[in-house]
Design a protein around this motif. Structure first.
Motif, PDB file in Angstrom:
ATOM      1  N   PRO A 148      53.726  43.282  47.806  1.00 30.56           N
ATOM      2  CA  PRO A 148      53.457  41.850  47.679  1.00 30.56           C
ATOM      3  C   PRO A 148      53.838  41.343  46.289  1.00 30.56           C
ATOM      4  CG  PRO A 148      51.418  43.102  47.506  1.00 30.56           C
ATOM      5  CD  PRO A 148      52.498  44.094  47.839  1.00 30.56           C
ATOM      6  N   ASN A 149      53.977  40.030  46.169  1.00 34.47           N
ATOM      7  CA  ASN A 149      54.122  39.426  44.842  1.00 34.47           C
ATOM      8  C   ASN A 149      52.782  39.591  44.133  1.00 34.47           C
ATOM      9  OD1 ASN A 149      56.726  38.133  45.579  1.00 34.47           O
ATOM     10  ND2 ASN A 149      55.437  36.924  46.946  1.00 34.47           N
ATOM     11  N   LEU A 150      52.795  40.250  42.981  1.00 33.99           N
ATOM     12  CA  LEU A 150      51.540  40.516  42.263  1.00 33.99           C
ATOM     13  C   LEU A 150      51.468  39.704  40.981  1.00 33.99           C
ATOM     14  CD1 LEU A 150      50.764  44.373  42.282  1.00 33.99           C
ATOM     15  CD2 LEU A 150      49.598  42.566  43.526  1.00 33.99           C
ATOM     16  N   LEU A 151      50.343  39.019  40.784  1.00 34.11           N
ATOM     17  CA  LEU A 151      50.006  38.409  39.496  1.00 34.11           C
ATOM     18  C   LEU A 151      48.826  39.203  38.961  1.00 34.11           C
ATOM     19  CD1 LEU A 151      50.126  34.737  40.734  1.00 34.11           C
ATOM     20  CD2 LEU A 151      51.719  35.743  39.113  1.00 34.11           C
ATOM     21  N   VAL A 152      48.906  39.684  37.715  1.00 31.79           N
ATOM     22  CA  VAL A 152      47.938  40.688  37.255  1.00 31.79           C
ATOM     23  C   VAL A 152      47.295  40.292  35.929  1.00 31.79           C
ATOM     24  CG1 VAL A 152      49.154  42.527  38.487  1.00 31.79           C
ATOM     25  CG2 VAL A 152      49.732  42.077  36.105  1.00 31.79           C
ATOM     26  N   SER A 153      46.043  40.732  35.757  1.00 30.92           N
ATOM     27  CA  SER A 153      45.293  40.348  34.554  1.00 30.92           C
ATOM     28  C   SER A 153      44.903  41.524  33.669  1.00 30.92           C
ATOM     29  CB  SER A 153      44.024  39.596  34.959  1.00 30.92           C
ATOM     30  OG  SER A 153      43.097  40.486  35.541  1.00 30.92           O
ATOM     31  N   GLY A 154      45.146  42.783  34.126  1.00 34.15           N
ATOM     32  CA  GLY A 154      44.680  43.915  33.320  1.00 34.15           C
ATOM     33  C   GLY A 154      43.161  43.923  33.219  1.00 34.15           C
ATOM     34  N   PHE A 155      42.655  44.292  32.043  1.00 36.91           N
ATOM     35  CA  PHE A 155      41.202  44.351  31.830  1.00 36.91           C
ATOM     36  C   PHE A 155      40.579  42.950  31.776  1.00 36.91           C
ATOM     37  CE2 PHE A 155      42.230  48.547  29.835  1.00 36.91           C
ATOM     38  CZ  PHE A 155      41.323  49.325  30.526  1.00 36.91           C
ATOM     39  N   PHE A 156      39.300  42.859  32.196  1.00 39.67           N
ATOM     40  CA  PHE A 156      38.488  41.667  31.919  1.00 39.67           C
ATOM     41  C   PHE A 156      38.379  41.494  30.404  1.00 39.67           C
ATOM     42  CE2 PHE A 156      35.109  42.565  35.529  1.00 39.67           C
ATOM     43  CZ  PHE A 156      36.018  42.195  36.492  1.00 39.67           C
ATOM     44  N   LEU A 157      38.050  40.276  29.960  1.00 38.29           N
ATOM     45  CA  LEU A 157      37.532  40.068  28.607  1.00 38.29           C
ATOM     46  C   LEU A 157      36.056  39.704  28.744  1.00 38.29           C
ATOM     47  CD1 LEU A 157      40.302  38.030  26.735  1.00 38.29           C
ATOM     48  CD2 LEU A 157      40.246  40.446  27.339  1.00 38.29           C
ATOM     49  N   SER A 158      35.197  40.484  28.074  1.00 37.26           N
ATOM     50  CA  SER A 158      33.745  40.265  28.140  1.00 37.26           C
ATOM     51  C   SER A 158      33.156  40.347  26.740  1.00 37.26           C
ATOM     52  CB  SER A 158      33.077  41.330  29.022  1.00 37.26           C
ATOM     53  OG  SER A 158      33.339  41.097  30.387  1.00 37.26           O
ATOM     54  N   VAL A 159      31.867  40.032  26.632  1.00 35.23           N
ATOM     55  CA  VAL A 159      31.133  40.266  25.387  1.00 35.23           C
ATOM     56  C   VAL A 159      30.558  41.683  25.444  1.00 35.23           C
ATOM     57  CG1 VAL A 159      30.581  37.823  25.117  1.00 35.23           C
ATOM     58  CG2 VAL A 159      28.962  39.326  26.307  1.00 35.23           C
ATOM     59  N   THR A 160      30.046  42.157  24.341  1.00 34.56           N
ATOM     60  CA  THR A 160      29.398  43.474  24.325  1.00 34.56           C
ATOM     61  C   THR A 160      28.289  43.513  25.376  1.00 34.56           C
ATOM     62  OG1 THR A 160      29.886  43.812  21.993  1.00 34.56           O
ATOM     63  CG2 THR A 160      28.070  45.097  22.925  1.00 34.56           C
ATOM     64  N   GLY A 161      28.365  44.499  26.254  1.00 37.15           N
ATOM     65  CA  GLY A 161      27.362  44.625  27.311  1.00 37.15           C
ATOM     66  C   GLY A 161      27.519  43.610  28.422  1.00 37.15           C
ATOM     67  N   GLY A 162      28.614  42.842  28.418  1.00 33.51           N
ATOM     68  CA  GLY A 162      28.823  41.801  29.419  1.00 33.51           C
ATOM     69  C   GLY A 162      29.297  42.365  30.750  1.00 33.51           C
TER      70      GLY A 162
END
Length: 440
Positions: A148-162
């Motif tokens: 499929p056509n893939l759009l990708v984000s890699g890792f989440f961005l969170s706060v410490t412990g988020g």
């Protein structure tokens, strides 16, 4: 180069609710995998070298677009009550090893192909381990395999412990740390940035934690500024009203899941000066919360905390969906495939859920899952409707999905960028299907 095809005698659904079904149509797909011409069957001139396929009586429409997936799991129920120590051990000793990463990549590839065979020609993956999603996207784009056509984000961005931290997320605790994490993801080749503004159901330890605010407006704004200056969209995981407010004020492009709204929030969705395109869209994931919220824990095996958080999130998310529809907010469709009871092959269930709970009709949900999703994801110039010059991302069915949405559960052929899958095959998960079939 692909084979060039002439697809004859189709009932054509454009994917755009302003256009009606057209009967006895033909579609020409050239060697580049683009739609070259569309017209009445008797009227279209077919070049000699085109392979003609007579599809008499079949329905064709744009491939489905799933705007919210994770490829790391397949939708089988999994326990959400594992200790931190156990998770750390599994991550260090199993997942984050050469063997573990190979197993993960194979599983993600298999899930992407199951989705494709079920008619999902475009997927937006919103959080994976180790940039494996970037690798798969590049292999597909370089012709290593048809996917499929893939759009990708890699890792989440969170706060410490988020939410998702520390295993599935880069952690940062200030606007500058947040910017740095955007830059790390960009360096690894992502298509979009996924952030977690509030807690989530899967890793909440107490009732009410799922929507607890984690990021500040300043952190969200820094992320959006950093992403938008190079044209990347920001998707925000949010599961509370105050979380939605913070995310919108910071300028995110999509709210994932969502929550009940007030007047300020409704205004910001429709007119958001800090978003890339001046507005923010909503991508609810009703099927992801519904089974844990509504089924007995003897079936789902989730804890009482997870069940109650799921119920709170689902009820508020559904209110948000209804408000979005009433107020003409741009709303797309994503399933959160990978979560318990959300497989990669049954997008029609999410569409069916909207029809039952928000009084939408078949034509409206088909428009949302094709044309509107493509617009939200910024790929409407190449996919999302059946139009000359766009990619031949097409699905074929025996039944008419404008009459029975469940027609989308049985795809007879799939085409992605002109690559034809003549006998698509989907491995279904019986234990999940049986439970979901019993719910309605």
């Amino acid at each position: 180069m692909n084979t060039a095809y002439a697809l004859k005698n189709v009932h054509l659904i454009h994917g755009d609710s302003s256009r009606n079904l057209q009967n006895n149509m033909a579609i020409l797909v050239n060697e580049q995998g683009l739609i070259q011409d569309i017209g009445p069957d008797y009227d279209l001139n077919i070049p000699n070298h085109y392979t003609t396929i007579d599809l008499s009586g079949k329905y064709v429409m744009p491939g489905l677009i799933n705007a919210h997936v994770h490829l790391f799991a397949d939708g089988k129920p999994f326990s959400l009550s594992v200790s931190e120590g156990m998770l750390q051990f599994a991550y260090d000793r199993i997942l984050n090893t050469k063997f573990g990463r190979n197993v993960l990549k194979k599983r993600m590839k298999r899930n992407a192909l199951i989705a494709l065979n079920a008619g999902v020609t475009t997927m937006r993956s919103v959080g994976e381990f180790f940039y494996t999603d970037v690798q798969l996207r590049d292999e597909i784009n370089n012709g290593v395999f048809v996917g499929p056509n893939l759009l990708v984000s890699g890792f989440f961005l969170s706060v410490t412990g988020g939410h998702g931290a520390p295993f599935l997320a880069l952690e940062g605790d200030s606007p500058w740390e947040a910017r740095k994490n955007v830059r790390i993801n960009v360096k690894h080749g992502v298509d979009l940035i996924k952030i977690c503004v509030t807690g989530g159901v899967t890793d909440a330890k107490m009732v009410g934690e799922a929507g607890r605010l984690q990021m500040t407006v300043d952190e969200v704004a820094a992320i959006c500024d950093e992403a938008h200056k190079i044209g990347l969209r920001v998707a925000a995981h949010v599961e509370s009203t105050e979380g939605v407010r913070v995310a919108l004020q910071g300028g995110v492009d999509t709210i994932e899941h969502g929550s009940e709204m007030d007047d300020e929030i409704i205004r910001l969705y429709k007119n958001n000066p800090n978003a890339l395109n001046g507005y923010t869209a909503l991508i609810p994931t009703l099927q992801a919360a519904y089974p844990s919220a509504s089924l007995d824990t003897s079936v789902t095996k989730v804890s009482a905390t997870v069940k109650e958080n799921s119920r709170l999130v689902y009820d508020s998310m559904l209110k948000g969906v209804k408000q979005a529809i009433e107020n003409d907010i741009t709303i797309g469709i994503g399933t959160d495939a990978a979560m318990p009871y959300v497989t990669h092959y049954d997008m029609w269930r999410e569409m069916d859920h909207y029809m039952r709970q928000a009084n939408l009709n078949n034509k409206q949900v088909i428009d949302m899952v094709t044309r509107i999703n493509a617009k939200i994801l910024g790929v409407d110039d190449v996919t999302g409707t059946v139009d000359i010059g766009k990619h031949a991302d097409l699905i074929f069915m025996e039944q008419n999905p404008l009459e029975h949405i469940e027609a989308l559960s049985d795809i007879s052929m799939v085409m992605v960028k002109g690559n034809l899958i003549q006998t698509p095959s989907v491995t279904r998960i019986k234990e999940v299907d049986d439970v979901l079939n019993s719910v309605w």
